[in-house]
Design a protein around this motif. Structure first.
Motif, PDB file in Angstrom:
ATOM      1  N   ILE A  79       0.816  -1.224   0.000  1.00 52.91           N
ATOM      2  CA  ILE A  79       0.000   0.000   0.000  1.00 52.91           C
ATOM      3  C   ILE A  79       0.845   1.269   0.000  1.00 52.91           C
ATOM      4  CG2 ILE A  79      -1.931  -1.120   1.170  1.00 52.91           C
ATOM      5  CD1 ILE A  79      -1.116   0.520   3.677  1.00 52.91           C
ATOM      6  N   SER A  80       2.154   1.141  -0.010  1.00 53.23           N
ATOM      7  CA  SER A  80       3.005   2.314   0.180  1.00 53.23           C
ATOM      8  C   SER A  80       2.866   3.378  -0.907  1.00 53.23           C
ATOM      9  CB  SER A  80       4.463   1.901   0.337  1.00 53.23           C
ATOM     10  OG  SER A  80       4.905   1.216  -0.806  1.00 53.23           O
ATOM     11  N   HIS A  81       2.516   2.990  -2.129  1.00 57.48           N
ATOM     12  CA  HIS A  81       2.429   3.976  -3.209  1.00 57.48           C
ATOM     13  C   HIS A  81       1.034   4.056  -3.827  1.00 57.48           C
ATOM     14  CE1 HIS A  81       6.708   4.490  -2.970  1.00 57.48           C
ATOM     15  NE2 HIS A  81       6.870   3.194  -3.103  1.00 57.48           N
ATOM     16  N   GLU A  82       0.039   3.621  -3.088  1.00 60.63           N
ATOM     17  CA  GLU A  82      -1.313   3.602  -3.636  1.00 60.63           C
ATOM     18  C   GLU A  82      -2.055   4.895  -3.314  1.00 60.63           C
ATOM     19  OE1 GLU A  82      -3.507   0.462  -1.699  1.00 60.63           O
ATOM     20  OE2 GLU A  82      -3.931   1.775  -0.037  1.00 60.63           O
ATOM     21  N   THR A  83      -3.192   5.039  -3.936  1.00 63.13           N
ATOM     22  CA  THR A  83      -4.031   6.210  -3.687  1.00 63.13           C
ATOM     23  C   THR A  83      -5.474   5.788  -3.410  1.00 63.13           C
ATOM     24  OG1 THR A  83      -4.380   6.430  -6.056  1.00 63.13           O
ATOM     25  CG2 THR A  83      -2.628   7.782  -5.089  1.00 63.13           C
ATOM     26  N   THR A  84      -5.649   4.649  -2.776  1.00 64.13           N
ATOM     27  CA  THR A  84      -6.981   4.151  -2.455  1.00 64.13           C
ATOM     28  C   THR A  84      -7.676   5.093  -1.477  1.00 64.13           C
ATOM     29  OG1 THR A  84      -6.213   1.884  -2.753  1.00 64.13           O
ATOM     30  CG2 THR A  84      -8.245   2.172  -1.510  1.00 64.13           C
ATOM     31  N   THR A  85      -8.949   5.318  -1.710  1.00 68.13           N
ATOM     32  CA  THR A  85      -9.724   6.199  -0.833  1.00 68.13           C
ATOM     33  C   THR A  85     -10.393   5.385   0.268  1.00 68.13           C
ATOM     34  OG1 THR A  85     -10.540   6.924  -2.987  1.00 68.13           O
ATOM     35  CG2 THR A  85     -11.039   8.294  -1.143  1.00 68.13           C
ATOM     36  N   LEU A  86     -10.478   5.981   1.420  1.00 67.10           N
ATOM     37  CA  LEU A  86     -11.173   5.340   2.535  1.00 67.10           C
ATOM     38  C   LEU A  86     -12.676   5.440   2.342  1.00 67.10           C
ATOM     39  CD1 LEU A  86      -9.011   6.654   5.463  1.00 67.10           C
ATOM     40  CD2 LEU A  86      -9.386   4.263   4.911  1.00 67.10           C
ATOM     41  N   PHE A  91     -15.021   8.206   9.766  1.00 64.38           N
ATOM     42  CA  PHE A  91     -13.702   8.826   9.672  1.00 64.38           C
ATOM     43  C   PHE A  91     -13.747  10.028   8.730  1.00 64.38           C
ATOM     44  CE2 PHE A  91      -9.423   9.264   7.821  1.00 64.38           C
ATOM     45  CZ  PHE A  91      -8.723   9.530   8.976  1.00 64.38           C
ATOM     46  N   LEU A  92     -14.467   9.897   7.637  1.00 60.16           N
ATOM     47  CA  LEU A  92     -14.571  11.006   6.685  1.00 60.16           C
ATOM     48  C   LEU A  92     -15.265  12.215   7.327  1.00 60.16           C
ATOM     49  CD1 LEU A  92     -15.468   9.014   3.450  1.00 60.16           C
ATOM     50  CD2 LEU A  92     -13.259   9.999   4.082  1.00 60.16           C
ATOM     51  N   MET A  93     -16.272  11.963   8.150  1.00 62.08           N
ATOM     52  CA  MET A  93     -16.944  13.065   8.854  1.00 62.08           C
ATOM     53  C   MET A  93     -15.993  13.712   9.854  1.00 62.08           C
ATOM     54  SD  MET A  93     -19.859  13.358   7.483  1.00 62.08           S
ATOM     55  CE  MET A  93     -20.642  14.484   8.609  1.00 62.08           C
ATOM     56  N   MET A  96     -13.595  15.920   8.076  1.00 64.22           N
ATOM     57  CA  MET A  96     -14.183  17.208   7.702  1.00 64.22           C
ATOM     58  C   MET A  96     -14.222  18.154   8.903  1.00 64.22           C
ATOM     59  SD  MET A  96     -17.167  15.898   5.062  1.00 64.22           S
ATOM     60  CE  MET A  96     -18.217  17.263   5.413  1.00 64.22           C
ATOM     61  N   GLU A  97     -14.560  17.629  10.082  1.00 58.89           N
ATOM     62  CA  GLU A  97     -14.575  18.465  11.284  1.00 58.89           C
ATOM     63  C   GLU A  97     -13.188  19.004  11.587  1.00 58.89           C
ATOM     64  OE1 GLU A  97     -16.417  16.624  14.721  1.00 58.89           O
ATOM     65  OE2 GLU A  97     -18.009  15.784  13.458  1.00 58.89           O
ATOM     66  N   TRP A  98     -12.169  18.152  11.472  1.00 56.08           N
ATOM     67  CA  TRP A  98     -10.803  18.592  11.733  1.00 56.08           C
ATOM     68  C   TRP A  98     -10.383  19.676  10.744  1.00 56.08           C
ATOM     69  CZ3 TRP A  98      -9.207  12.869  12.299  1.00 56.08           C
ATOM     70  CH2 TRP A  98      -9.272  12.482  13.641  1.00 56.08           C
ATOM     71  N   ARG A  99     -10.730  19.481   9.485  1.00 60.96           N
ATOM     72  CA  ARG A  99     -10.376  20.476   8.462  1.00 60.96           C
ATOM     73  C   ARG A  99     -11.035  21.822   8.760  1.00 60.96           C
ATOM     74  NH1 ARG A  99      -6.557  19.310   5.484  1.00 60.96           N
ATOM     75  NH2 ARG A  99      -6.301  17.227   4.674  1.00 60.96           N
ATOM     76  N   GLU A 100     -12.298  21.786   9.154  1.00 62.82           N
ATOM     77  CA  GLU A 100     -12.992  23.030   9.506  1.00 62.82           C
ATOM     78  C   GLU A 100     -12.318  23.688  10.707  1.00 62.82           C
ATOM     79  OE1 GLU A 100     -17.111  22.020  10.111  1.00 62.82           O
ATOM     80  OE2 GLU A 100     -17.396  21.506   7.991  1.00 62.82           O
ATOM     81  N   SER A 101     -11.953  22.881  11.685  1.00 59.83           N
ATOM     82  CA  SER A 101     -11.272  23.421  12.871  1.00 59.83           C
ATOM     83  C   SER A 101      -9.937  24.048  12.489  1.00 59.83           C
ATOM     84  CB  SER A 101     -11.059  22.329  13.911  1.00 59.83           C
ATOM     85  OG  SER A 101     -12.280  21.863  14.404  1.00 59.83           O
ATOM     86  N   LEU A 155      -3.867   6.541   9.530  1.00 59.46           N
ATOM     87  CA  LEU A 155      -2.685   7.105  10.198  1.00 59.46           C
ATOM     88  C   LEU A 155      -1.914   8.037   9.272  1.00 59.46           C
ATOM     89  CD1 LEU A 155      -1.341   4.083  12.277  1.00 59.46           C
ATOM     90  CD2 LEU A 155      -2.354   6.200  13.148  1.00 59.46           C
ATOM     91  N   LYS A 156      -1.848   7.693   8.002  1.00 62.55           N
ATOM     92  CA  LYS A 156      -1.172   8.560   7.033  1.00 62.55           C
ATOM     93  C   LYS A 156      -1.911   9.895   6.926  1.00 62.55           C
ATOM     94  CE  LYS A 156       1.028   6.029   3.495  1.00 62.55           C
ATOM     95  NZ  LYS A 156       0.934   5.300   2.227  1.00 62.55           N
ATOM     96  N   PHE A 157      -3.222   9.822   6.901  1.00 59.37           N
ATOM     97  CA  PHE A 157      -4.006  11.049   6.849  1.00 59.37           C
ATOM     98  C   PHE A 157      -3.775  11.875   8.107  1.00 59.37           C
ATOM     99  CE2 PHE A 157      -7.710  13.562   7.836  1.00 59.37           C
ATOM    100  CZ  PHE A 157      -7.774  14.351   6.705  1.00 59.37           C
ATOM    101  N   MET A 158      -3.752  11.199   9.250  1.00 57.67           N
ATOM    102  CA  MET A 158      -3.533  11.895  10.522  1.00 57.67           C
ATOM    103  C   MET A 158      -2.167  12.593  10.519  1.00 57.67           C
ATOM    104  SD  MET A 158      -6.303  11.299  12.237  1.00 57.67           S
ATOM    105  CE  MET A 158      -5.726  12.051  13.727  1.00 57.67           C
ATOM    106  N   ALA A 159      -1.162  11.933   9.977  1.00 57.58           N
ATOM    107  CA  ALA A 159       0.177  12.527   9.909  1.00 57.58           C
ATOM    108  C   ALA A 159       0.150  13.793   9.052  1.00 57.58           C
ATOM    109  CB  ALA A 159       1.186  11.520   9.368  1.00 57.58           C
ATOM    110  N   LYS A 160      -0.580  13.756   7.942  1.00 53.66           N
ATOM    111  CA  LYS A 160      -0.698  14.947   7.089  1.00 53.66           C
ATOM    112  C   LYS A 160      -1.412  16.075   7.829  1.00 53.66           C
ATOM    113  CE  LYS A 160      -0.805  12.489   2.696  1.00 53.66           C
ATOM    114  NZ  LYS A 160      -1.642  12.067   1.564  1.00 53.66           N
ATOM    115  N   LEU A 161      -2.461  15.714   8.554  1.00 55.75           N
ATOM    116  CA  LEU A 161      -3.185  16.727   9.322  1.00 55.75           C
ATOM    117  C   LEU A 161      -2.291  17.365  10.381  1.00 55.75           C
ATOM    118  CD1 LEU A 161      -6.801  15.479  10.143  1.00 55.75           C
ATOM    119  CD2 LEU A 161      -6.135  17.567   8.963  1.00 55.75           C
ATOM    120  N   GLN A 162      -1.488  16.544  11.053  1.00 56.61           N
ATOM    121  CA  GLN A 162      -0.581  17.079  12.065  1.00 56.61           C
ATOM    122  C   GLN A 162       0.437  18.019  11.440  1.00 56.61           C
ATOM    123  OE1 GLN A 162       0.533  13.418  14.331  1.00 56.61           O
ATOM    124  NE2 GLN A 162      -0.282  14.599  16.044  1.00 56.61           N
TER     125      GLN A 162
END
Length: 174
Positions: A79-86, A91-93, A96-101, A155-162
């Motif tokens: 999965i290291s180079h994939e672009t699969t969507t969750l 989690f998607l909701m 969105m809340e984190w992005r708004e914050s 976790l990858k998404f969380m790392a980007k958010l951080q």
């Protein structure tokens, strides 16, 4: 290549980073190109290649997300180079809340409090995901490996958010 074997470690999400660093230094001393200065061109090339492999392995095993990806790759799921969507709507909701914050921080009367709250929220969520991931990674069932892949994606998404939150924080300090 199995990076755990290279470092004589049991494949596991939890790694003793001090032991990993010690083994890294041992391996680097054994194959460092300086030791092969008077060797044949082929031996010099092999030394450089081996050094690069050891560096890649160390960087992978040192990083929890990359380590988890490597564990899955050893089980046949790359999965290291994939672009699969969750597809996890909860989690998607939350995403969105984190992005708004994140967007609201610039307009907040207490941006430091907002930043601290987001860091805390990210940390708590990542702990939950990591706990689930550890259980899934020890399984021998492909269905659970696929679930582990989704946890890694989170976790990858969380790392980007951080990273984004750190940039927002830095911008406020400037």
């Amino acid at each position: 290549m199995n990076y755990f074997e290279l470092f004589s470690l049991l494949p596991s999400y939890d790694v003793d980073t001090a032991l990993l660093a010690d083994r890294y230094r041992e391996l680097q001393r054994a194959v460092h190109p300086d030791k092969f200065a008077n060797a044949s061109e082929q031996d010099k090339r092999l030394s450089v290649q081996r050094t690069a492999q050891i560096n890649d392995a160390f960087q992978t095993l040192k990083n929890p997300i990359q380590r988890a990806e490597h564990l899955l790759a050893l089980k046949g799921i790359e999965i290291s180079h994939e672009t699969t969507t969750l597809k996890d709507t909860a989690f998607l909701m939350q995403q969105m809340e984190w992005r708004e914050s994140l967007e609201d921080i610039a307009h907040s009367a207490e941006p430091d409090d907002e930043i601290a709250a987001l860091y805390d929220s990210f940390e708590q969520y990542a702990k939950q995901i990591t706990a689930q991931l550890k259980v899934l990674l020890v399984s021998d069932l492909e269905a659970e490996h696929l679930q582990a892949a989704d946890q890694i994606r989170k976790l990858k998404f969380m790392a980007k958010l951080q990273d984004e939150l750190a940039r927002v924080e830095d911008a406020l300090l400037d």
